[in-house]
Design an enzyme around this catalytic site. Structure first.
Site, short mmCIF file in Angstrom:
data_model
loop_
_atom_site.label_atom_id
_atom_site.label_comp_id
_atom_site.label_asym_id
_atom_site.label_seq_id
_atom_site.Cartn_x
_atom_site.Cartn_y
_atom_site.Cartn_z
CB SER A 4 -0.95 0.00 1.21
OG SER A 4 -0.24 -0.28 2.40
CD GLU B 32 -7.54 -5.75 1.71
OE1 GLU B 32 -6.41 -6.29 1.65
OE2 GLU B 32 -7.77 -4.58 1.33
CD GLU C 271 -2.12 -8.84 -2.65
OE1 GLU C 271 -2.75 -8.97 -3.72
OE2 GLU C 271 -1.89 -7.74 -2.11
O1 KIV Z 1 -0.41 -3.46 1.62
C1 KIV Z 1 -1.11 -3.40 2.63
O2 KIV Z 1 -1.20 -2.39 3.32
C2 KIV Z 1 -1.87 -4.60 3.01
C3 KIV Z 1 -2.89 -4.45 4.10
C4 KIV Z 1 -4.07 -3.74 3.59
C5 KIV Z 1 -3.24 -5.74 4.70
O3 KIV Z 1 -1.70 -5.62 2.43
#
Ligand code: KIV
Length: 292
Positions: free
Chosen positions: A68, A208, A141
């Protein structure tokens, strides 16, 4: 009230070099212990040294250097454009921040899109980069094809956190950021994938944006893999949020499941501490924060 946890420098307030720490380092056995006794596990993302040190000081057990970072720090529209080198850079910064305050947090780094899909060997090489930058665990993932990759990494001494449900790296294939596994077949598939990932050695599983009932069932079933929810209801073994979301400073639209902990806190340190307390005492998330 100040946000600072260290002394001021001409360049801003930095964490102190060697403050006393009463806490023991968070380890896999420690996380398994929390999981076994039903104590909620706290996780937040961080991308830089100062926020990582502050999260650690607030008692956050797991810091996720999430991909993220692409949206939060790089201004991207998705995580697809995040490179392994970007993840290495931020993992290194977070790790230094935690070490700087003699912190105890368990550091998890995301394997970015394109760094583990080609082969198990590619995943091992990418995971090695992040572990050498200071990660204690990598996250990847997806389910199904990832199971053998997880086994390969775990057998080679790399702890793995899996991630099912809304998997942002595949947002284009999923058709958007939406709730996953709502129906019978999709829920059954997700469950089967989660069990396979546990059997392959994944010690943690981020769930998620999945229905709270599904997350609750899986949490009860998976004895050796702690579920960490984000938009997955209150029953999971732990919770994670994107740091900037829970501080109310997100650039985009705030997801429905987020609580802005800054709304009632005089500063960042207090907001982080309130998050830890709310996850631990089960008051975050409350049922109004997920409607699926
Ligand atoms: O990249 C991220 O911040 C995540 C979280 C939302 C779990 O994978």
């Amino acid at each position: 009230m100040s946000n600072a946890i260290g002394s001021a420098t001409p360049y801003g307030t930095l964490p102190p070099a060697s403050p006393p720490s009463q806490r023991k380092p968070v380890s896999l056995p420690r996380l398994a212990e929390l999981h076994a006794r039903g104590e909620k596990i706290t996780m937040l993302t961080a991308y830089d040294a100062t926020f990582a040190a502050m999260a650690d000081a607030a008692g956050v057990e797991c810091i996720l250097v999430g991909d993220s970072v692409g949206m939060v720090c790089q201004g991207l529209h998705s995580t697809v454009g995040v490179s392994l080198d970007t993840m290495r850079y931020h993992t290194d910064s977070v790790s230094r921040g935690v070490r700087r305050v003699q912190g105890t947090a368990w550091l998890i780094a995301d394997l970015p899109f394109g760094s583990y899909q080609a082969s198990r060997e590619q995943a091992l090489a990418s995971a090695t980069v992040l572990m050498q930058a200071g990660a204690h665990m990598v996250k990847l993932e997806g389910g199904g094809w990832t199971t053998e990759t997880v086994r390969f990494l775990v057998e080679r001494g790399i702890p793995v956190c899996a991630h099912l449900g809304l998997t942002p790296q595949t947002v284009h294939a999923l058709g958007g950021y939406r709730v996953q596994a709502k129906g019978g077949e999709a829920a059954a598939l997700l469950k089967q994938q989660a069990h396979a990932l546990q059997d392959a050695g994944a010690a943690m599983l981020v769930l998620e944006m999945v229905p709270a009932t599904l997350a609750a069932e899986l949490t009860a079933e998976l004895k050796h893999c702690a579920t960490i929810g984000i938009g997955a209801g209150r029953a999971t073994a732990g919770q994670v949020l994107v740091l900037h979301d829970m501080l109310g400073i997100s650039l985009g639209k705030m997801p429905k499941f987020v609580r802005n902990f800054m709304a009632e806190a005089p500063g960042i340190a207090q907001a982080l501490a309130a998050y830890v307390r709310a996850v631990k005492d089960g008051s975050f998330p409350d049922d109004s924060l997920h409607a699926w």
